[in-house]
Design a protein around this motif. Structure first.
Motif, short mmCIF file in Angstrom:
data_model
loop_
_atom_site.label_atom_id
_atom_site.label_comp_id
_atom_site.label_asym_id
_atom_site.label_seq_id
_atom_site.Cartn_x
_atom_site.Cartn_y
_atom_site.Cartn_z
N GLY A 195 -24.01 73.37 -49.11
CA GLY A 195 -23.98 74.80 -49.41
C GLY A 195 -25.31 75.42 -49.77
N LEU A 196 -26.41 74.66 -49.64
CA LEU A 196 -27.72 75.24 -49.94
C LEU A 196 -28.24 76.00 -48.73
CD1 LEU A 196 -27.63 73.16 -52.33
CD2 LEU A 196 -30.09 72.93 -52.02
N GLY A 197 -28.90 77.12 -49.00
CA GLY A 197 -29.63 77.82 -47.95
C GLY A 197 -31.05 77.31 -47.90
N VAL A 198 -31.59 77.12 -46.71
CA VAL A 198 -32.93 76.56 -46.55
C VAL A 198 -33.76 77.47 -45.65
CG1 VAL A 198 -34.30 74.59 -45.75
CG2 VAL A 198 -32.05 74.20 -46.80
N LEU A 199 -34.94 77.86 -46.15
CA LEU A 199 -35.94 78.51 -45.29
C LEU A 199 -36.95 77.45 -44.94
CD1 LEU A 199 -37.15 81.01 -43.93
CD2 LEU A 199 -38.44 81.42 -46.04
N TYR A 200 -36.97 77.03 -43.67
CA TYR A 200 -37.84 75.96 -43.22
C TYR A 200 -39.04 76.60 -42.51
CZ TYR A 200 -39.43 71.86 -40.58
OH TYR A 200 -40.19 70.86 -40.04
N ILE A 201 -40.20 76.53 -43.13
CA ILE A 201 -41.42 77.14 -42.60
C ILE A 201 -42.19 76.07 -41.84
CG2 ILE A 201 -43.59 78.27 -43.21
CD1 ILE A 201 -42.21 79.24 -45.78
N THR A 202 -42.52 76.34 -40.58
CA THR A 202 -43.21 75.34 -39.77
C THR A 202 -43.95 76.01 -38.61
OG1 THR A 202 -42.92 73.29 -38.50
CG2 THR A 202 -41.19 74.94 -38.30
N HIS A 203 -44.94 75.30 -38.07
CA HIS A 203 -45.58 75.74 -36.83
C HIS A 203 -45.12 74.86 -35.67
CE1 HIS A 203 -48.15 72.45 -38.32
NE2 HIS A 203 -48.31 72.19 -37.04
N ASP A 204 -44.28 73.86 -35.95
CA ASP A 204 -43.82 72.90 -34.95
C ASP A 204 -42.51 73.38 -34.34
OD1 ASP A 204 -42.65 70.64 -33.62
OD2 ASP A 204 -43.99 69.33 -34.75
N LEU A 205 -42.57 73.83 -33.09
CA LEU A 205 -41.39 74.41 -32.46
C LEU A 205 -40.28 73.38 -32.28
CD1 LEU A 205 -43.66 76.53 -31.70
CD2 LEU A 205 -42.23 77.06 -29.74
N ALA A 206 -40.64 72.15 -31.93
CA ALA A 206 -39.63 71.12 -31.70
C ALA A 206 -38.83 70.86 -32.96
CB ALA A 206 -40.28 69.84 -31.19
N LEU A 207 -39.52 70.75 -34.10
CA LEU A 207 -38.82 70.51 -35.35
C LEU A 207 -38.08 71.76 -35.81
CD1 LEU A 207 -41.47 68.40 -37.31
CD2 LEU A 207 -39.49 67.59 -36.03
#
Length: 295
Positions: A195-207
């Motif tokens: 139930g956690l919301g996650v903002l995943y910041i990345t420059h890696d498009l595949a991930l």
């Protein structure tokens, strides 16, 4: 629901010149409970500045940040609900203390009345939740552990907070090897199921496409494309998004020049900086940012 409404950050660039630079410009999107949203963009696009504003580490110049409809006010109660994990796990640990000191600090700040025995049990459960053996990591110094182990300990620290709702994960896999990256991403998937919301910041498009239901593409501090991940990547409409996709190396495929950021089919649809709904749950900005000649 964590909501960003036209969030803007402007920095002054000189003491006496009065000049300024806008690092984040009118950014709007939401992160819901149990949802992973990927924030993509090249270095310098404003991703980390945006994450720091959400975490209350950098003040917002304009626009609003709300959590559950209430204005965000950084402080102990806010950090009980929203936590951040950063790119370099080694910088989050004091090298002269053993790694489990990060858990002691949480106890001192939030749970001073919990007994030592009860706290030890909570810590061990949290460490097992992130797929580590407490006996192997809790009595070690940071230099005795790998980056992946330290990163997971930081996630365990966040899980100790009752009422945790959102996690800002800023480039948390960029310093890890390929196999450990997948482990950490799968752990984020487990948190989503809880139930956690996650903002995943990345420059890696595949991930970035691995877990996210929604994707936000940032360029020069502005959103260029936003929507359901399968639509943003399956049918990219902004030249910059296509440029990013073309830059991903592929085995057995020669690199080709990406489409330049040029003419825009949306320039007459609204004001500069606005997003336009190209299809359901898929929004695209003017391709010429800034200064579309149609505005």
């Amino acid at each position: 629901m964590l909501t960003l409404d036209r969030v803007t950050k402007t920095f002054r660039t000189g003491t006496f010149s009065g000049s300024s630079v806008t690092a984040v410009d009118r950014v709007s999107f939401t992160v819901g409970r149990g949802e992973v949203v990927t924030l993509l963009g090249e270095s310098g696009s404003g991703k980390s500045t945006l994450g720091r504003m959400i975490l209350g580490l950098t003040p917002v110049t304009a626009g609003s940040l709300t959590l559950g409809g209430e204005p965000v006010r950084s402080g102990r109660e806010y950090y009980r609900r929203v936590q951040g994990i950063f790119q370099d796990p080694f910088s989050c640990f004091n090298p002269v203390f053993k790694a489990d000191r990060v858990f002691a600090l949480v106890k001192e700040a939030y749970y001073p009345r919990v007994s030592a025995a009860d706290w030890r049990g909570r810590v061990e459960r949290a460490v097992r939740d992130v797929r580590l053996d407490p006996g192997q990591v809790l009595n070690k110094y940071p230099h005795q552990l790998s980056g992946g182990q330290l990163q997971r300990l930081l996630i365990a620290r966040a899980l100790l907070l009752d009422g945790l709702e959102f996690l800002v994960a800023d480039e948390i896999t960029s310093m890890l090897d390929a196999s450990t990256r997948v482990d950490v991403l799968n752990l984020l998937g487990d948190l989503r199921e809880r139930g956690l919301g996650v903002l995943y910041i990345t420059h890696d498009l595949a991930l970035g496409t691995y877990l996210a239901e929604q994707t936000v593409v940032l360029r020069g501090g502005r959103i260029t494309e936003r929507g359901a991940t399968e639509k943003v990547f399956g049918n990219p409409m902004h030249p910059y998004t296509r440029h990013l996709l073309a830059a991903v190396p592929r085995l057995g495929v020669d690199w080709v020049d990406a489409e330049p950021v040029g003419s825009c089919v949306f320039h007459d649809a609204g004001a500069e900086g606005e997003l336009h709904e190209a299809e359901p749950d898929h929004f695209v900005a003017c391709a010429q940012l800034p200064g579309c000649p149609g505005h």
